[in-house]
Design a protein around this motif. Structure first.
Motif, PDB file in Angstrom:
ATOM      1  N   ALA A  14      27.854 -35.459  -3.199  1.00  0.00           N
ATOM      2  CA  ALA A  14      28.831 -34.976  -2.240  1.00  0.00           C
ATOM      3  C   ALA A  14      30.169 -34.675  -2.833  1.00  0.00           C
ATOM      4  CB  ALA A  14      29.011 -36.020  -1.163  1.00  0.00           C
ATOM      5  N   SER A  15      30.236 -34.490  -4.109  1.00  0.00           N
ATOM      6  CA  SER A  15      31.558 -34.486  -4.712  1.00  0.00           C
ATOM      7  C   SER A  15      32.115 -33.203  -5.205  1.00  0.00           C
ATOM      8  CB  SER A  15      31.554 -35.286  -5.960  1.00  0.00           C
ATOM      9  OG  SER A  15      31.665 -36.490  -5.887  1.00  0.00           O
ATOM     10  N   ALA A  16      31.958 -32.132  -4.864  1.00  0.00           N
ATOM     11  CA  ALA A  16      32.747 -31.062  -5.457  1.00  0.00           C
ATOM     12  C   ALA A  16      33.669 -30.460  -4.444  1.00  0.00           C
ATOM     13  CB  ALA A  16      31.852 -30.009  -6.028  1.00  0.00           C
ATOM     14  N   GLY A 163      28.497 -30.495   3.704  1.00  0.00           N
ATOM     15  CA  GLY A 163      27.129 -30.815   3.329  1.00  0.00           C
ATOM     16  C   GLY A 163      26.690 -32.232   3.609  1.00  0.00           C
ATOM     17  N   VAL A 164      27.600 -33.084   4.083  1.00  0.00           N
ATOM     18  CA  VAL A 164      27.279 -34.498   4.325  1.00  0.00           C
ATOM     19  C   VAL A 164      26.772 -34.695   5.746  1.00  0.00           C
ATOM     20  CG1 VAL A 164      28.229 -36.836   4.491  1.00  0.00           C
ATOM     21  CG2 VAL A 164      28.961 -35.320   2.635  1.00  0.00           C
ATOM     22  N   THR A 186      23.721 -38.670   3.461  1.00  0.00           N
ATOM     23  CA  THR A 186      22.738 -37.777   2.869  1.00  0.00           C
ATOM     24  C   THR A 186      23.373 -36.394   2.766  1.00  0.00           C
ATOM     25  OG1 THR A 186      21.764 -37.425   5.066  1.00  0.00           O
ATOM     26  CG2 THR A 186      20.706 -39.056   3.634  1.00  0.00           C
ATOM     27  N   PHE A 187      22.764 -35.517   1.952  1.00  0.00           N
ATOM     28  CA  PHE A 187      23.434 -34.280   1.577  1.00  0.00           C
ATOM     29  C   PHE A 187      22.490 -33.092   1.658  1.00  0.00           C
ATOM     30  CE2 PHE A 187      24.752 -37.978  -0.887  1.00  0.00           C
ATOM     31  CZ  PHE A 187      26.063 -38.108  -0.464  1.00  0.00           C
ATOM     32  N   TYR A 198      23.300 -42.461  -0.237  1.00  0.00           N
ATOM     33  CA  TYR A 198      24.108 -43.662  -0.418  1.00  0.00           C
ATOM     34  C   TYR A 198      24.166 -44.440   0.880  1.00  0.00           C
ATOM     35  CZ  TYR A 198      25.672 -41.189  -4.551  1.00  0.00           C
ATOM     36  OH  TYR A 198      25.704 -40.508  -5.737  1.00  0.00           O
ATOM     37  N   LEU A 199      24.219 -45.751   0.751  1.00  0.00           N
ATOM     38  CA  LEU A 199      24.610 -46.613   1.854  1.00  0.00           C
ATOM     39  C   LEU A 199      25.965 -47.202   1.505  1.00  0.00           C
ATOM     40  CD1 LEU A 199      21.323 -48.604   2.677  1.00  0.00           C
ATOM     41  CD2 LEU A 199      22.172 -46.497   3.737  1.00  0.00           C
TER      42      LEU A 199
END
Length: 266
Positions: A14-16, A163-164, A186-187, A198-199
């Protein structure tokens, strides 16, 4: 060096891309639409955040996390961040311009890169990289490093990224034994590894994330990759945590201004 290979593999789905939505409707995820006052939210979602499929309670908690971290305005106004990632390298990031500096002492590498234009330059052992193919390879690596390392530092600010999808998984205990609200991330079609999940565990009293669990694939039911998010401190107007268990993010700094040469000179 198990954790190094893991962090590079992780690359953070989820990082850009940055930013967010608040919604109070209890029926989100069942065909509900965004409320009319969403644009007035103190923590609006990024364009592309999956509001329709996200859980209303998870969105509410995400907004509480943002507030506990200093608030959306403080995050947006924060400009220069620098940190050392697990002792391997130091990053300096201008959030406003997108400029990033990466110093890697182990091989005397300096990478100067812009996350928006994808342009930059690289020096290795004191010599600029001039070959076009090599430079392209190292700039791709610079982007990879920034995506990964910044997410390990600022993930709590990015719960409503493009996207998340946010889910609420109920309450569970952290490794430290504290009962927490658990959100799932989720992505879809973002980052380098959109299949990840991730949780994140949110302390209901402080509204701070105190643990995250990593799933290489969203279909996994269990994971052994659990990391604490401890030792929050105030940096500028925001809160950040550096303790990740066996390794840590150190030398964290938030600056209002830095010389331009930080991002332009080796």
């Amino acid at each position: 060096m198990k954790i190094l290979s893991f962090t590079f593999r992780l690359v953070i789905s989820a990082s850009a891309i940055l930013f967010w939505v608040q919604c109070s409707s209890p029926t989100i995820g069942e065909g509900a639409t965004e409320p009319e006052d969403a644009l007035m939210s103190p923590n609006p979602a990024a364009e592309g955040f999956n509001l329709e499929a996200s859980d209303a309670k998870a969105i509410e908690i995400a907004d509480e996390v943002m507030q506990a971290m200093g608030g959306r305005k403080a995050w947006d106004d924060t400009r220069h961040l620098s940190w050392n990632f697990f002792g391997f390298r130091t990053l300096t990031w201008d959030k406003h311009s997108g400029n990033v500096r990466i110093d890697i002492p182990s091989d005397s590498t300096v990478m100067l890169f812009n996350i928006f234009s994808k342009e930059g330059k690289v020096s290795m052992k004191g010599e600029p990289v001039t070959n076009a193919d090599s430079l392209s390879k190292y700039l791709s690596r610079a982007e990879f490093i920034w995506i990964n390392d910044s997410y390990w530092l600022v993930m709590p600010f990015k719960l409503k990224d493009s996207g998340v999808t946010l889910g609420y998984e109920g309450q569970d205990s952290t490794l430290a034994g504290n009962l927490s609200d658990v959100l799932s991330l989720t992505f879809e079609e973002v980052g380098v590894t959109p299949q990840n999940k991730y949780l994140v565990y949110v302390d209901p009293e402080t509204n701070l994330i105190t643990q995250w669990d990593y799933f290489a694939d969203a279909t996994q039911e269990t994971t052994e990759r659990k990391y604490p998010w401890d030792d929050y401190q105030q940096y500028g107007d925001i809160m950040l945590s550096g303790n990740r268990g066996e390794r840590g993010i150190t030398d964290i700094r938030v600056e209002g201004s830095l010389p331009e040469s930080v991002y332009t000179e080796f």
